[in-house]
Design a protein around this motif. Structure first.
Motif, short mmCIF file in Angstrom:
data_model
loop_
_atom_site.label_atom_id
_atom_site.label_comp_id
_atom_site.label_asym_id
_atom_site.label_seq_id
_atom_site.Cartn_x
_atom_site.Cartn_y
_atom_site.Cartn_z
N THR A 162 1.07 -1.29 0.40
CA THR A 162 0.12 0.13 -0.13
C THR A 162 1.29 0.92 0.32
O THR A 162 1.82 1.11 1.09
CB THR A 162 -0.76 0.12 1.52
OG1 THR A 162 -1.57 -1.30 1.19
CG2 THR A 162 -1.69 1.44 1.20
N ARG A 163 0.63 1.88 -0.77
CA ARG A 163 1.28 3.43 -1.18
C ARG A 163 0.43 5.16 -0.73
O ARG A 163 -0.28 5.22 -1.31
CB ARG A 163 1.76 3.40 -2.80
CG ARG A 163 2.51 2.12 -2.93
CD ARG A 163 2.88 2.35 -4.77
NE ARG A 163 3.96 3.59 -4.41
CZ ARG A 163 3.39 5.26 -5.69
NH1 ARG A 163 2.41 5.01 -6.25
NH2 ARG A 163 3.93 5.52 -5.26
N GLU A 164 1.39 5.72 -0.13
CA GLU A 164 0.58 6.57 -0.06
C GLU A 164 0.79 7.79 -1.49
O GLU A 164 1.90 8.16 -1.31
CB GLU A 164 1.28 7.70 1.48
CG GLU A 164 1.38 7.16 2.51
CD GLU A 164 1.44 7.12 3.50
OE1 GLU A 164 1.16 8.06 4.11
OE2 GLU A 164 1.52 6.59 4.63
N VAL A 165 -0.05 8.32 -1.69
CA VAL A 165 -0.18 9.00 -2.98
C VAL A 165 -1.00 9.76 -2.60
O VAL A 165 -1.87 10.28 -1.52
CB VAL A 165 -0.58 7.40 -4.08
CG1 VAL A 165 0.25 7.17 -4.70
CG2 VAL A 165 -2.56 7.56 -3.60
N LEU A 169 -4.85 6.20 -0.91
CA LEU A 169 -3.81 4.55 -0.65
C LEU A 169 -4.07 4.47 -1.57
O LEU A 169 -4.98 4.68 -2.22
CB LEU A 169 -4.20 4.11 0.50
CG LEU A 169 -3.96 5.35 1.72
CD1 LEU A 169 -4.67 4.45 2.86
CD2 LEU A 169 -2.67 5.17 2.01
N GLU A 170 -2.69 4.00 -2.21
CA GLU A 170 -3.12 3.32 -3.97
C GLU A 170 -2.51 1.25 -3.20
O GLU A 170 -1.18 1.36 -2.48
CB GLU A 170 -2.14 3.93 -5.12
CG GLU A 170 -1.76 2.74 -6.06
CD GLU A 170 -0.71 3.63 -6.91
OE1 GLU A 170 -1.48 4.18 -8.26
OE2 GLU A 170 0.11 3.29 -6.62
N THR A 171 -3.01 0.89 -4.07
CA THR A 171 -2.51 -0.87 -2.68
C THR A 171 -1.98 -1.54 -4.23
O THR A 171 -2.95 -1.52 -5.10
CB THR A 171 -3.38 -1.19 -2.68
OG1 THR A 171 -3.93 -0.82 -1.17
CG2 THR A 171 -2.90 -3.29 -2.46
N ILE A 172 -0.28 -1.62 -4.85
CA ILE A 172 -0.52 -2.36 -6.22
C ILE A 172 0.28 -3.97 -5.13
O ILE A 172 0.42 -4.21 -4.11
CB ILE A 172 0.77 -1.84 -6.96
CG1 ILE A 172 1.88 -1.72 -5.80
CG2 ILE A 172 0.28 -0.33 -7.64
CD1 ILE A 172 3.23 -0.14 -6.07
#
Ligand code: AMP
Length: 254
Positions: A162-165, A169-172
């Protein structure tokens, strides 16, 4: 599959120190100033150690590139739970010109040599604020990258990150091997306890030189000058809104 994790640990001026620019504007004063592990690297070490505790990782290797003082930072990583450390020794005069591209080449070579599955670095070093090492390391290795991670989970032979954008939050899903950079909310790093600090003294620190890893430290960029931020001008107090409006009109702001 149990993962081998390489973690970047940079020694930087402690976040609480008031930075002073050198009078000749070539950099900031570092002599006699408290240094610590880069805060995002403490988070990276903590995550790697938790992966080991959850049996996702089999070995955690901490690496620091810098002069002999970098070993203090590596001892902290070992006291937090890293298994071993690699000190890439850089002469102090070369270190002042060392840039993320050099660190990335070193990390990429070590990742190959140590048969690493996951490289975790901080999202940025708080001294140079470059935010380049994770990205360039992934490029040199031609591995996928997940930057600004706030959650990392193992999902078969992938990692779910999970990325902080901006704005959420974006999960890749990234295929292993991969490079990850840690963001602030990934975890709360533990303090090294005294017994663990004592134990860390017995853990091994390998020493290598950039030339041993085939990395040439000639600088790609030149710092022209380092300056203090402009000093904020003193403000003025007003009694009420009418006076504020009158003042703003007088100054031509409205
Ligand atoms: P930067 O790209 O310089 O903002 O740094 C990002 C991350 O790369 C840091 O948080 C560290 O994890 C790693 N890194 C940068 N410089 C070094 C270094 N000299 N030794 C070890 N790791 C480093």
């Amino acid at each position: 599959m149990s993962l081998r994790v390489l973690v970047g640990c940079k020694r930087v001026i402690d976040y609480a120190v008031k930075i002073r620019v050198k009078p000749d504007k070539t950099g900031v004063v570092t002599d006699g100033v408290k240094h610590s592990m880069n805060p995002f690297d403490e988070i990276a070490v903590e995550e790697a150690v938790r992966m080991k505790e959850r049996k996702i990782a089999s070995e955690v290797i901490a690496v620091s590139c810098g002069p002999s003082t970098s070993q203090e930072t590596l001892r902290t990583a070992l006291a937090m739970g890293a298994d071993k450390a690699i000190h890439v020794e850089v002469d102090p005069k070369d270190y002042s010109n060392m840039q993320p591209i050099h660190v990335s080449k070193i990390l990429a070579k070590l990742a190959k040599d140590e048969k690493i599955d996951v490289v975790i670095v901080g999202k940025q070093a708080i001294d140079d604020d470059a935010n380049q090492t994770a990205q360039m390391t992934a490029a040199f290795l031609d591995w996928p990258q997940a930057t600004f991670a706030s959650k990392i989970e193992k999902d078969g032979d992938h990692l779910k990150v999970t990325r902080e954008v901006d704005g959420g939050l974006e999960t890749i899903k990234v295929k292993l091997p991969a490079v990850i950079s840690s963001d602030l909310r990934l975890n709360e790093p533990r303090y090294a306890t005294l017994p663990n600090i004592m134990k860390a003294k017995k853990k091994p620190i390998d020493k290598k030189k950039p030339v041993d890893l085939g990395v040439d430290l000639s600088p790609k960029i030149e710092v022209i000058s380092v300056e203090d931020p402009p000093v904020r001008e003193a403000g003025a107090k007003v009694k009420d809104v009418d006076e504020l409006l009158a003042k703003l009109k007088e100054l031509g702001r409205i």
